[in-house]
Scaffold this active site. Structure first.
Site, PDB file in Angstrom:
ATOM      1  N   ARG A  99      48.674  39.214  38.859  1.00  7.86           N
ATOM      2  CA  ARG A  99      48.427  37.799  38.614  1.00  7.86           C
ATOM      3  C   ARG A  99      49.759  37.079  38.749  1.00  7.86           C
ATOM      4  O   ARG A  99      50.796  37.682  38.975  1.00  7.86           O
ATOM      5  CB  ARG A  99      47.793  37.558  37.234  1.00  7.86           C
ATOM      6  CG  ARG A  99      46.247  37.608  37.259  1.00  7.86           C
ATOM      7  CD  ARG A  99      45.616  36.516  36.410  1.00  7.86           C
ATOM      8  NE  ARG A  99      46.134  35.197  36.711  1.00  7.86           N
ATOM      9  CZ  ARG A  99      46.228  34.212  35.812  1.00  7.86           C
ATOM     10  NH1 ARG A  99      45.841  34.410  34.561  1.00  7.86           N
ATOM     11  NH2 ARG A  99      46.715  33.036  36.155  1.00  7.86           N
ATOM     12  N   ASP A 132      47.629  39.311  29.341  1.00 11.76           N
ATOM     13  CA  ASP A 132      48.801  38.700  29.965  1.00 11.76           C
ATOM     14  C   ASP A 132      50.070  39.525  29.808  1.00 11.76           C
ATOM     15  O   ASP A 132      50.866  39.627  30.733  1.00 11.76           O
ATOM     16  CB  ASP A 132      49.062  37.305  29.372  1.00 11.76           C
ATOM     17  CG  ASP A 132      48.090  36.267  29.890  1.00 11.76           C
ATOM     18  OD1 ASP A 132      47.531  36.475  30.983  1.00 11.76           O
ATOM     19  OD2 ASP A 132      47.894  35.250  29.208  1.00 11.76           O
ATOM     20  N   ARG A 133      50.297  40.057  28.601  1.00 17.16           N
ATOM     21  CA  ARG A 133      51.595  40.667  28.295  1.00 17.16           C
ATOM     22  C   ARG A 133      51.410  42.130  27.915  1.00 17.16           C
ATOM     23  O   ARG A 133      50.702  42.441  26.955  1.00 17.16           O
ATOM     24  CB  ARG A 133      52.283  39.895  27.154  1.00 17.16           C
ATOM     25  CG  ARG A 133      52.581  38.455  27.523  1.00 17.16           C
ATOM     26  CD  ARG A 133      53.282  37.692  26.405  1.00 17.16           C
ATOM     27  NE  ARG A 133      52.497  37.586  25.198  1.00 17.16           N
ATOM     28  CZ  ARG A 133      51.475  36.741  25.028  1.00 17.16           C
ATOM     29  NH1 ARG A 133      51.127  35.919  26.010  1.00 17.16           N
ATOM     30  NH2 ARG A 133      50.803  36.701  23.885  1.00 17.16           N
ATOM     31  N   GLU A 258      55.306  23.861  29.782  1.00 16.45           N
ATOM     32  CA  GLU A 258      55.129  25.280  30.092  1.00 16.45           C
ATOM     33  C   GLU A 258      55.034  25.443  31.604  1.00 16.45           C
ATOM     34  O   GLU A 258      54.615  24.521  32.313  1.00 16.45           O
ATOM     35  CB  GLU A 258      53.858  25.853  29.449  1.00 16.45           C
ATOM     36  CG  GLU A 258      53.921  25.977  27.943  1.00 16.45           C
ATOM     37  CD  GLU A 258      52.752  26.774  27.373  1.00 16.45           C
ATOM     38  OE1 GLU A 258      52.873  27.240  26.247  1.00 16.45           O
ATOM     39  OE2 GLU A 258      51.723  26.925  28.056  1.00 16.45           O
ATOM     40  N   ARG A 274      53.139  22.139  32.833  1.00 15.28           N
ATOM     41  CA  ARG A 274      51.832  22.227  32.175  1.00 15.28           C
ATOM     42  C   ARG A 274      51.971  21.819  30.717  1.00 15.28           C
ATOM     43  O   ARG A 274      52.837  22.323  30.013  1.00 15.28           O
ATOM     44  CB  ARG A 274      51.315  23.664  32.272  1.00 15.28           C
ATOM     45  CG  ARG A 274      50.132  24.018  31.368  1.00 15.28           C
ATOM     46  CD  ARG A 274      49.786  25.496  31.540  1.00 15.28           C
ATOM     47  NE  ARG A 274      48.719  25.942  30.638  1.00 15.28           N
ATOM     48  CZ  ARG A 274      48.173  27.163  30.672  1.00 15.28           C
ATOM     49  NH1 ARG A 274      48.609  28.043  31.562  1.00 15.28           N
ATOM     50  NH2 ARG A 274      47.209  27.490  29.815  1.00 15.28           N
ATOM     51  N   GLY A 279      47.881  17.157  26.715  1.00 15.37           N
ATOM     52  CA  GLY A 279      47.957  16.266  27.867  1.00 15.37           C
ATOM     53  C   GLY A 279      47.126  16.757  29.036  1.00 15.37           C
ATOM     54  O   GLY A 279      47.253  17.911  29.462  1.00 15.37           O
ATOM     55  N   ASP A 305      45.757  18.075  35.543  1.00 17.31           N
ATOM     56  CA  ASP A 305      45.561  19.334  34.826  1.00 17.31           C
ATOM     57  C   ASP A 305      44.079  19.711  34.818  1.00 17.31           C
ATOM     58  O   ASP A 305      43.224  18.957  35.281  1.00 17.31           O
ATOM     59  CB  ASP A 305      46.090  19.204  33.392  1.00 17.31           C
ATOM     60  CG  ASP A 305      46.498  20.529  32.776  1.00 17.31           C
ATOM     61  OD1 ASP A 305      46.241  21.585  33.394  1.00 17.31           O
ATOM     62  OD2 ASP A 305      47.068  20.518  31.674  1.00 17.31           O
ATOM     63  N   TYR A 383      46.163  29.392  39.069  1.00 21.84           N
ATOM     64  CA  TYR A 383      47.476  28.767  39.019  1.00 21.84           C
ATOM     65  C   TYR A 383      47.847  28.231  40.402  1.00 21.84           C
ATOM     66  O   TYR A 383      47.364  28.701  41.436  1.00 21.84           O
ATOM     67  CB  TYR A 383      48.534  29.784  38.592  1.00 21.84           C
ATOM     68  CG  TYR A 383      48.633  30.039  37.104  1.00 21.84           C
ATOM     69  CD1 TYR A 383      47.617  29.690  36.229  1.00 21.84           C
ATOM     70  CD2 TYR A 383      49.759  30.658  36.577  1.00 21.84           C
ATOM     71  CE1 TYR A 383      47.722  29.930  34.873  1.00 21.84           C
ATOM     72  CE2 TYR A 383      49.877  30.913  35.219  1.00 21.84           C
ATOM     73  CZ  TYR A 383      48.860  30.545  34.371  1.00 21.84           C
ATOM     74  OH  TYR A 383      48.967  30.788  33.030  1.00 21.84           O
TER      75      TYR A 383
END
EC number: 3.2.1.18
Length: 450
Positions: A99, A132-133, A258, A274, A279, A305, A383
């Protein structure tokens, strides 16, 4: 000839051969002894040698300093640059589960960087890669447009968040790994560790997931540390030959930055990021080489966004309606105008389009003059981010703006055991272009999912 004569004859022949062999051995011993005496008497006399020795020297490619002083090229649309089809190929070939792919270019080539999961598609280790991690994630790269396979890819860093860029001499890579409460960014220059950055808020240190930006031998990146749904801490780093030479923390109350997409423009850096807090429009930060900065939000009523409300009246601060959560994205500033890249869907990561709003950087209306289709709303996107092709690569007298789009497949939206993605990219041109849909196109599920 009687038997006795045969025996005498054979014996005589053997004796002669033996004598000749003995004489040759004696001659060889004398020759070696004489040679030794000569070397002893004349120790400094060079000895002739008829050996052929081949010397291999690696010819280094000519290096330049990428100035980054040019302005963005004027463009009228976007031409497709690459498509790797990695999920389609990975159904039968050895392709990494990845990813967060992104593209960065030197003065000689463009490469796709990506975060692997330490697993291949259609293999048991792809199970659970929606996470993700993990300690198995690594930053790797391959030539742009090629599927990320073990045979064409280059290891860069151990990382679950990353950035990379080229200053004209060598590649800088930034790889963040470690526990959420104490991760460390490892900086490498030309493949060698040169510096580290420790998490300063102990809350998931993270960086761009796209290229850093280089100007006159200095490279710049933005990092975030702190909550993903409220005020966090944001820093700009100036890096030279892989070492941090300066940093500044943004004074940005009520802002959330971000996964910034950064690019050089006329010697300064612009980053569009981001807001995962509140927002539905994108925050930006621009700064010079001394890290003197300005901050704001894109004012346009064409919101960038996802999720987001329908287009309407924008704001030069955060637009809070549907403002929570978000997706990495980008925009390119042209004076008061802005090219906005965004998903077609207002609620999910599907579809993609490019919109030109001629006054959207500073004005809040939702009118625009151009739209180019990239991915149909019925197909998955993900993304997206910017990258630049420098004049030293293109031969132009301006910075060519480009972007990539991640095409996420698998979990959580599809019935697979894995999550991965392919990518496409486009570059800005001032000539004919076409809108269409260039989806991932893989047929799921795979064998491993059944």
């Amino acid at each position: 000839m009687n038997p006795n004569q045969k025996i005498i004859t054979i014996g005589s022949i053997c004796m002669v051969v033996g004598i000749i062999s003995l004489m040759l051995q004696i001659g060889n011993i004398i020759s070696v002894w004489v040679s030794h005496i000569i070397q002893t008497w004349h120790p400094n006399q060079p000895e002739p040698c008829n050996q052929s020795i081949n010397f291999y020297t690696e010819q280094a490619a000519a290096s330049v300093t990428l100035a980054g002083n040019s302005s963005l090229c004027p463009i009228s649309g976007w031409a497709i640059y690459s498509k790797d089809n990695s999920i389609r190929i990975g159904s039968k070939g050895d392709v990494f589960v990845i990813r967060e792919p992104f593209i960065s270019c030197s003065h000689l080539e463009c490469r796709t960087f990506f975060l692997t999961q330490g697993a291949l598609l259609n293999d048991k280790h792809s199970n659970g890669t929606v996470k993700d991690r993990s300690p198995y994630r690594t930053l790797m790269s391959c030539p742009v447009g090629e599927a990320p396979s073990p045979y064409k890819s280059r290891f860069e860093s151990v990382a679950w968040s990353a950035s990379a860029c080229h200053d004209g001499i060598s590649w800088l890579t930034i790889g963040i790994s470690g526990p959420d409460n104490g991760a460390v960014a490892v900086l490498k220059y030309n493949g060698i560790i040169t510096d580290t950055i420790k998490s300063w808020r102990n809350n998931i240190l993270r960086t761009q997931e796209s290229e850093c930006a280089c100007v006159n031998g200095s490279c710049f990146t933005v990092m975030t540390d702190g909550p993903s749904n409220e005020q966090a801490s944001y820093k700009i780093f100036k890096i030279e030959k892989g070492r941090v030479v300066k940093s500044v923390e943004l004074n940005a109350p009520n802002y959330h930055y971000e996964e910034c997409s950064c690019y050089p423009d006329a010697g300064e850096i612009t980053c569009v990021c981001r807001d995962n807090w509140h927002g539905s429009n994108r925050p930006w930060v621009s700064f010079n080489q001394n890290l003197e900065y300005q901050i704001g939000y894109i004012c346009s009523g064409v919101f960038g966004d996802s999720p987001r409300p329908n287009d309407g009246t924008g704001s030069c601060g955060p637009v809070s309606l549907n403002g929570a959560y978000g997706v990495k994205g980008f925009s390119f500033k042209y004076g008061n105008g802005v090219w906005i890249g965004r998903t077609k869907s207002t609620s999910s990561r599907s579809g993609f389009e490019m919109i030109w709003d001629p006054n959207g950087w500073t004005e809040t209306d939702s009118s625009f003059s151009l739209k180019q289709d990239i991915i149909a709303i019925t197909d998955w996107s993900g993304y997206s981010g910017s990258f630049i092709q420098h004049p030293e690569l293109t031969g132009l007298n301006c910075m060519r703006p480009c972007f990539w789009v991640e095409l996420i497949r698998g979990r959580p939206k599809e019935k697979t055991i894995w999550t991965s993605g392919s990518s496409i990219s486009f570059c800005g041109v001032n000539s004919d272009t076409v809108g269409w849909s260039w989806p991932d196109g893989a047929e799921l599920p795979f064998t491993i999912d059944k």
